[in-house]
Enzyme design. Structure first.
Site, short mmCIF file in Angstrom:
data_model
loop_
_atom_site.label_atom_id
_atom_site.label_comp_id
_atom_site.label_asym_id
_atom_site.label_seq_id
_atom_site.Cartn_x
_atom_site.Cartn_y
_atom_site.Cartn_z
N ASN A 41 0.80 -1.21 0.00
CA ASN A 41 0.00 0.00 0.00
C ASN A 41 0.84 1.27 0.00
O ASN A 41 0.33 2.35 -0.33
CB ASN A 41 -0.92 0.01 1.21
CG ASN A 41 -2.34 -0.41 0.83
OD1 ASN A 41 -3.03 0.34 0.15
ND2 ASN A 41 -2.72 -1.59 1.23
N ASN B 198 -8.03 -9.07 1.71
CA ASN B 198 -8.84 -7.95 1.26
C ASN B 198 -10.18 -8.38 0.66
O ASN B 198 -10.49 -9.57 0.59
CB ASN B 198 -8.06 -7.08 0.27
CG ASN B 198 -7.69 -7.87 -0.97
OD1 ASN B 198 -8.36 -8.83 -1.33
ND2 ASN B 198 -6.63 -7.46 -1.64
N ILE B 199 -10.95 -7.39 0.22
CA ILE B 199 -12.32 -7.67 -0.23
C ILE B 199 -12.35 -8.61 -1.43
O ILE B 199 -13.29 -9.37 -1.58
CB ILE B 199 -13.07 -6.36 -0.57
CG1 ILE B 199 -12.34 -5.58 -1.66
CG2 ILE B 199 -13.26 -5.50 0.67
CD1 ILE B 199 -13.19 -4.45 -2.25
N CYS C 147 -7.30 -0.73 8.71
CA CYS C 147 -6.84 -1.55 7.59
C CYS C 147 -6.36 -0.55 6.56
O CYS C 147 -5.49 0.26 6.86
CB CYS C 147 -7.95 -2.45 7.08
SG CYS C 147 -9.55 -1.66 6.89
N SER C 148 -6.92 -0.53 5.36
CA SER C 148 -6.50 0.50 4.41
C SER C 148 -7.36 1.75 4.58
O SER C 148 -6.86 2.81 4.93
CB SER C 148 -6.59 -0.03 2.98
OG SER C 148 -5.69 -1.10 2.80
N ASP C 149 -8.65 1.60 4.34
CA ASP C 149 -9.51 2.76 4.46
C ASP C 149 -10.31 2.74 5.76
O ASP C 149 -10.98 3.72 6.09
CB ASP C 149 -10.47 2.81 3.27
CG ASP C 149 -9.73 3.20 2.00
OD1 ASP C 149 -8.91 4.13 2.07
OD2 ASP C 149 -9.94 2.55 0.96
N ASP D 111 -13.85 -1.69 6.03
CA ASP D 111 -14.23 -3.08 5.85
C ASP D 111 -13.73 -3.95 7.01
O ASP D 111 -14.46 -4.26 7.93
CB ASP D 111 -13.68 -3.61 4.53
CG ASP D 111 -14.36 -2.96 3.33
OD1 ASP D 111 -15.59 -2.94 3.33
OD2 ASP D 111 -13.65 -2.47 2.43
N ARG E 145 -20.41 -2.34 -1.92
CA ARG E 145 -20.15 -3.76 -1.64
C ARG E 145 -21.29 -4.65 -2.10
O ARG E 145 -21.09 -5.78 -2.47
CB ARG E 145 -19.92 -3.95 -0.13
CG ARG E 145 -18.71 -3.22 0.43
CD ARG E 145 -17.40 -3.84 -0.02
NE ARG E 145 -16.28 -3.03 0.43
CZ ARG E 145 -15.59 -2.18 -0.35
NH1 ARG E 145 -15.91 -2.06 -1.62
NH2 ARG E 145 -14.60 -1.48 0.14
#
Lengths: 820, 606
Positions: free
Chosen positions: B285, B309-310, B370-372, B375, B416
């Site tokens: 990232n 991840n998603i 997490c990243s954003d 989630d 999502r």
């Protein structure tokens, strides 16, 4: 008189470790809070120990004192109840482990673990002691910093030296340690048998079963009374009434080990279940023989017999042994070697043990047979080469599926007696607890328990017994103390018990007839049957063997086996009388060599019996099996109205066998798996489940109600035994396991198939009290006759035993006069 | 009773489909559908449903602006389908004009809820074109400039679900504000962060300017804010997005100081930062300007939780669907299940949450990102809070938890799930929320008495996650919801639930406050949620009946019966005559006839 003399022990363990020795006249003694068995010595003691509790025990830790005797590792909780000196001796208390169940001893020290063997020496002071048991328990004790180091180390050494990895000979000294004292022998020989179950040891036991099933046309034969016809068959065999003993005798030679077709059970729709060994092929079939063989095989159904071959689709004993050892290795995962399977490979590794596959194939076969029987009026004969493994499995599974009685605790015990113990399942060899025959070892019976558990977990509300009971039975297999599991057939058991008074054995005078030659030493301790649960389990724990408020078995009276409401049956009666079909791999066929005497090589049959067996399938049979396949789509089967619809009690419990529907018996195989508890917190330790609380409340109300009724209504005083049962339930509900049951419809519960006449003055219902009912008093007085058998024996027994609500006209001969 | 395909949990969809006699005339076949207020019939047609379990079934299909409803006309096979159009992810034509095979010409519908539907139509006329176009328009209204059904429904409920969650009240319940934590309205107009709620709890010592400077250093300005505080030890769960470290390894003193303020608030010696991602993903990232907290953050330790991840989750669930629908992969079920890795992902999420909860219990404050931070972060914080705080295990508390950690903090439900959007291959779609509900289900399995709600609530939530009947799960964040006036113009799912609370209560609930629940996060103890993922398979149905619950009902009926009898006994003056008749022999019949109507009373304390 003790099996291991104290001198031996003194030599083996240094004198100072002998903390106590029992006195000969006390029944049991309290040593440092531990209630010792007569003759039991405490070898070592460690204080300030904590035991890790499993999820079932409420999780968390329990502090107390750890003991090692030459029979067990005992743990006495700090705040436990004071032992009652007058109580009967109990082999194991709730937190104890018998030395013979221990498989491995591992200690955990600072940053290290070590497998301890009798010769190991410890270079560190253990903080934790882990006992890996044969029954797949893992028991973990934690030493406190305040536990003296010497005690910790000595305890570890003592257990390691005493636990005796099983080997030829070690079992006997273990048995002696447990049961060898004079007092224990005395105590055991005065134990009475549980009269609420059928032991299938006498001919009247079998008659009772015939009566219960409404199976007419069958009789109990005594041709094998001295085991002369077949050494592995029981003394009493159920055969068609029309076959005379003299004719019967000729048929033994035609079967492997002389295991001729015998009746096991009758489906309420009138089909009979038989089991037999494979045919002896190299034998000449005389005309008369053929007639007899056919009569025996067809039993009371003249038209149709289906032979179910149990070889091909079912696991062999070797398969089972391999699967089970893989399952053990997988589930136990040893911390000393850290070879446990990584979590992400757990599912595929579990699959590759094949254990679940094998339970599935057994359940599938049993489902097929259950569906055939449901069709009505045919004979299903289970055939296995030796008739001592998979026949036991399939015949008993079929009966659990089809007969609600066998889903009660006592019914299930009777079933195990009938289809395993008496039928000659080779428990001794299969369990191999003497470690003298590794080739034969195979936990067939454990696979059976797993199958029953699968049924239970899919239909918990249709069972009166609980998974706690299954678990107790599972664990008992690994304890080499019970006559039930320490012989291969009834003959061996008889030979053994003949050396020890008559404990647990009904006396019919037959003992004298046995050959007096005896291989076993007369000084061996008498072994109790496993069903004497009080030896192992406290009252509270036994109460968890059954549901708090049990289900009601069906009340419709059985119409002499003719409860034939099944439309499918009609189609089957069209077949030519005398048709025999083979069921194998889900299809029916009629191979020419199915019955050796009908095959082309044996010319006699064709001459005398004109009709040739039809080589075409009976369409009706296929349909029966198809019905089973369809039950997996419940809506296609008109008779099953879903779980909410009215339950036909005789609809078999057909298990769902799809992958996602088959479970792993975690409560058994993953007990105490250490990683599983890492983050566990007690949540329900102090709270009984709401269902239990409600069940308790209902029971109290019922209690109150019946008290009020009995106090006001003289007519109901015969029901007096009922409140007893209620008392026991009140105790049990405080911490019960799981429970599920459809509401009882009446108060009586154990009467399987006949409705008790409301004002019956006969013996109280069999199932009423697992606690000994009051009429036991009379049983006590008859104990002597019971033990030393005279002519009055039958009388006294009939008072103890329960006959299923005799409607007087239908009592079997010989007993009808006794009950009136 | 119920038809094979409409499952018992179709009542979770609140559709009232009365049973009909089998020989009903074709015309009347669809007349009994109970439509919702505001639901309009669009089209009905003769059609063949190609049922994977029963084969081709003739019948009639009805399409409304809310649902696709099918009923078989064949008296032998009773099949009913009732699918909210929102659950449809993809509609395709199958077969062309030249198709020869029987039933090879029709429609293929992929659903978001683990099933596919196939219909066959006659080739003559334009029957397929009509139905395809209608389905396509009404299943994906947003792609056609139409409104979601949530804006059209006229249904009314006694309760107003929009009042379930009030941020200030929830903070007050937690004991906030206090002398260490304050409530800020800096995000009132979504000026600081457009995906955060308006009300935030931040360290008392932080100034508004600090927050702005920290926002500049956090991905999408999602600054660390408090989610939950432990009443006794004052340890907190703080959530945020990744720091914008980038390839050059930028530092931001304000961010470092801000995290230290969080640590100081309860004198935690070391602040624990849980990065939900696998280490390599966090490093990767950096290339896009993100990253993770480095050594420059003093008094902090960073732990990676290895949750994928998603995209990985989406593919995993797709694999799971492949092995359970339509047919269950039977021969190697366990290894097939293992190869989907679905349970393994569940395990990682759960064990991450366990670590968070355990840290907080021992008095250490934690930061989760997490990243954003919308989630995996939402999964971890909400599950940890469920373990720590028994309030969230109640029916209303659980609603608050979802409203707070998922909806208000900007889990991108719209992206999502893809509500009303035809783009079925959108890479933003992912079953993150389904995975969370699965984790909750795992916990209810392991602690059957610890939750006030039952499995039906979880199934209902998942059904309406897709259905678009309620506003609850619409849009990506609060600012978008405000813009579209969701609270004014749509009904909340909690309105439905809280108006019929009895349906969703766990009879075995035993309140126990202050107990931390640690589920066992091991493959040895996790189970596949068969009654959700395989619920369309008619074979599974049999097991759906909870025997425990049934048993409980029966016992309640029995108790009432005994109570009544006791009363009768006590009243009766002539005991002997009365009792002889009533007590034993009659028990059976009267028990059987007592309807289990007392079920509704089951939450009476006893």
């Amino acid at each position: 008189m003790q099996g291991i003399s104290s001198e031996e022990l003194l030599m083996f363990f240094k004198g100072e470790r002998m903390l106590s020795q029992s006195s000969m006249n006390a029944r049991s003694r309290d040593v440092y809070g531990l209630r010792c068995l007569p003759g039991e010595c405490v070898l070592q003691r460690a204080v300030m120990v904590r035991k890790k509790l499993t999820a079932r025990e409420g999780r968390g830790w329990l502090s107390g004192t750890l003991f090692c005797t030459h029979f067990r590792v005992a743990f006495v909780p700090q705040d436990g109840p004071k032992p009652d000196d007058n109580a009967d001796p109990m082999l194991l208390a709730d937190h104890d482990v018998a030395l013979a169940s221990i498989e491995k001893v591992v200690v955990v020290g600072p940053n290290r673990t070590k497998l301890v063997t009798p010769n190991s020496s410890l270079k560190f002071t253990p903080e934790e002691l882990v006992l890996y048991c044969r029954d797949m328990r893992v028991i973990c004790f934690l030493f406190d910093r305040l536990t003296p180091d010497a005690q910790v180390i000595e305890m570890t050494y003592t257990i390691a030296k005493t636990y005796q990895p099983l080997k030829p000979g070690s079992v006997l000294s273990f048995q002696n340690a447990a049961l060898g004292s004079v007092e224990m022998k005395q105590f055991l020989s005065n134990r009475r048998r549980d009269t609420h179950m059928n032991w299938f040891e006498s001919s009247s036991d079998w008659e009772q079963e015939l009566e219960r099933c409404g199976a007419s046309g069958w009789r109990v034969s005594t041709v094998n009374d001295r085991f002369e016809m077949s050494t592995s068959l029981p003394r009493f065999l159920v055969v068609p009434q029309k076959v005379l003993d003299t004719e019967l005798k000729k048929s033994f030679a035609h079967f492997n080990e002389g295991r001729i077709p015998r009746w096991c059970w009758r489906h309420p729709r009138g089909s009979d279940l038989l089991r037999m060994a494979s045919f002896q092929n190299n034998i000449y079939h005389e005309k008369d023989d053929i007639r007899n063989l056919e009569m025996i095989l067809f039993g009371c159904q003249s038209s149709l017999c289906v032979v179910v071959e149990l070889g091909e689709e079912l696991p062999s004993p070797a398969d089972i042994q391999l699967a089970h050892s893989r399952l053990r290795a997988l589930c136990l995962g040893d911390i000393s070697t850290s070879v446990s399977v990584p979590d992400d490979k757990w599912l595929s590794t579990l699959e590759s043990t094949h254990w679940i596959d094998y339970t599935r194939s057994c359940l599938r076969k049993a489902s097929e047979v259950a569906c055939l029987l449901r069709g009505g009026h045919l004979t299903v004969a289970l055939q296995e080469v030796e008739d001592r493994d998979m026949s036991c499995m399939v015949s008993s599974l079929v009966q659990v599926m089809c007969d609600p009685y066998f889903r009660t605790q006592h019914g299930f015990q009777s079933l195990v007696q009938k289809e395993w113990v008496i039928a000659g399942h080779r428990f001794y060899s299969r369990i191999n607890c003497h470690r003298d025959n590794d080739k034969e070892e195979a936990p067939v019976f454990l696979l059976f328990l797993d199958c029953v558990w699968q049924l239970w977990s899919q239909y918990p509300s249709r069972f009166q017994m609980t998974d706690d009971f299954l678990l107790a039975l599972h664990d008992s297999i690994h304890l080499p103390l019970f006559s039930t599991f320490l012989a291969n057939c009834q003959r061996e058991r008889c030979k053994r018990s003949q050396n020890h008074g008559q404990c647990y054995t009904p006396v019919n005078g037959w003992i004298d007839m046995l050959h007096p030659d005896s291989s076993s030493d007369a000084s061996d301790p008498p072994l109790p049957p496993v069903w004497d649960w009080a030896l192992q389990y406290s009252k509270q724990r036994q109460d968890r063997f059954t549901q708090p408020v049990p289900p009601t078995p069906p009340l419709q009276p059985l119409l002499n086996g003719n409860l034939n409401t099944n439309p499918d049956a009609i189609r089957l009666t069209d077949t030519i009388p005398g048709s025999v079909f083979l069921l194998s791999r889900g299809t029916f066929s009629c191979p020419s060599n199915l019955l050796p005497w009908r095959s082309s090589s044996s010319g006699i049959y064709k001459k005398t019996h004109r009709r040739a067996p039809s080589s075409e399938n009976v369409p009706g049979l296929d349909r029966l099996l198809k019905l089973w396949a369809l039950t997996e789509f419940p809506q296609s089967l008109p008779s099953s109205c879903g779980p909410q619809g009215p339950l036909d009690p005789y609809e078999p419990l057909l298990p769902l066998l799809m992958g996602p529907c088959m479970g792993l018996w975690r409560e058994c195989y993953l007990r105490g798996a250490l990683h599983a508890q890492a983050f566990s917190h007690p949540i329900s330790a102090n709270h009984p489940h709401p269902v239990e609380r409600l069940a308790q409340e209902v029971q109290q109300l019922k209690d109150k109600l019946s008290q009020m009724s009995t106090s006001t209504d003289p007519n109901l005083s015969t029901k007096k035994s009922e409140p007893r049962r209620i008392d026991t339930n009140l105790n049990q509900n405080t911490n019960n396991g799981t429970f599920l049951f459809p509401a009882p419809r009446t108060q009586g519960m154990g009467v399987p198939r006949a409705a008790p006449p409301p004002t019956s003055r006969g013996p109280p219902p069999a199932t009423a009290p697992p606690s000994r009912p009051r009429h036991k008093d009379s049983g006590g007085s008859s104990k002597h006759t019971f033990l030393f058998g005279h002519s009055s024996v039958a009388d006294s027994r009939s008072e103890q035993r329960y006959y299923p609500t005799p409607s007087n006209s239908k009592l079997p001969k010989g007993t009808s006069s006794l009950t009136s | 009773m119920a038809s094979p395909v409409s499952m018992p949990n179709s009542n979770a969809l609140d559709a009232h489909i009365p049973t009909t006699p089998r020989d009903i005339k074709d015309m009347e076949l669809l007349s009994d559908v109970c439509l919702l207020a505001g639901e309009d019939r669009i089209i009905d047609k003769d059609i063949i449903y190609i049922c994977p379990f029963n084969g081709a079934v003739k019948g009639k299909v009805l399409i409304t602006n809310y649902r696709l409803y099918f009923k078989s006309s064949d008296p032998d096979v009773s099949v009913t389908l009732d699918v909210p159009l929102g659950a449809i992810s993809r509609v395709e034509k199958m077969g062309g004009a030249s198709s020869r095979g029987e039933n090879s010409y029709g429609l293929d519908i992929t659903c978001k809820d683990m099933r596919n539907l196939r219909f066959a139509l006659k080739q003559e006329g334009h029957s397929r074109r009509d139905i395809f176009e209608i389905l396509f328009r009404y299943a994906f209204p947003l792609s056609h400039g139409m409104q979601l059904f949530a804006y059209l429904t006229q249904e009314k409920h006694e309760e107003n679900g929009w009042s379930v969650y009030k941020p200030i009240e929830e903070f007050r319940r937690q004991g906030l504000p206090n002398n260490k934590w304050r409530i800020t309205f800096i995000n009132k107009g979504y000026d600081l962060c457009d995906t955060y709620p308006t009300v935030l709890a931040v360290p008392y010592k932080s100034k508004e300017e600090d927050l702005k400077r920290v926002a500049a250093f956090r991905s999408r300005a999602r600054i660390p804010v408090l989610s939950w505080i432990h009443r006794e030890n004052q340890a907190v769960i703080v959530r945020c997005s990744q720091p914008l470290v980038g390839m050059s390894g930028k530092r931001n003193k304000d961010d470092e100081r801000y995290l230290d303020l969080i640590r100081e608030a309860n004198d935690t010696p070391k602040l624990t930062i849980y990065d939900a991602r696998p280490n390599v993903n966090a490093v990767a990232n950096k290339a896009t300007g993100g990253g993770y907290e480095g050594d420059e953050y003093q008094n902090a330790e960073l732990i990676f939780l290895d949750i994928q991840n998603i995209h990985v989750m989406r593919e995993s669930l797709k694999k799971l669907k492949d092995i359970v629908y339509p047919n269950v992969e039977d021969s190697h079920w366990l290894s097939s299940l293992e190869s989907t890795h679905w349970l393994e992902h569940i395990k990682l999420v759960l064990s991450g949450a366990i670590q968070v909860a355990d840290k907080v219990t021992s008095g250490n404050s934690v930061v989760v990102h997490c990243s954003d931070g919308w989630d995996r972060t939402a999964q971890l914080t909400s599950l940890a809070m469920l373990m720590l705080d028994s309030h969230y295990r109640t029916l209303r508390g659980f609603q608050v938890l979802i409203e707070k950690e998922w909806i208000s903090f900007g889990h991108k439900f719209a992206s999502r799930i893809g509500h009303g959007d035809k783009n079925h291959a959108d890479q933003d779609r992912s079953p993150i929320f389904v995975q969370f509900i699965d984790c909750v289900w795992q916990m209810t399995k392991q602690f059957p008495t610890a939750f006030e709600f039952n499995e039906r609530l979880l199934l209902t939530i998942l059904d309406h996650l897709y259905s678009c009947r309620f506003g609850t799960f619409l849009y990506n964040c609060e600012s978008a919801r405000d813009q579209h006036e969701v609270r004014l113009k749509t009904v909340s799912l909690w309105s439905l639930v809280n108006s019929k609370i009895d349906m969703y209560l766990n009879p075995f609930y035993t309140p126990e406050s202050g107990r931390v629940l640690y589920p066992v996060a091991s493959m040895r103890h996790l189970e596949l949620w068969v009654t959700y993922y395989i619920r369309w398979n008619p074979r599974i149905r049999q097991q759906q009946q909870s025997p425990v619950e049934q048993r409980y009902k029966e016992l309640l009926a029995l108790r009432d019966e005994y109570l009544k009898k006791l009363e009768e006994l006590q009243l009766s003056d002539s005991p002997s005559s009365h009792l002889a008749n009533s007590s034993t022999p009659n028990t059976s019949s009267s028990t059987a006839s007592t309807p289990p109507q007392q079920y509704t009373r089951l939450h009476t304390p006893f």
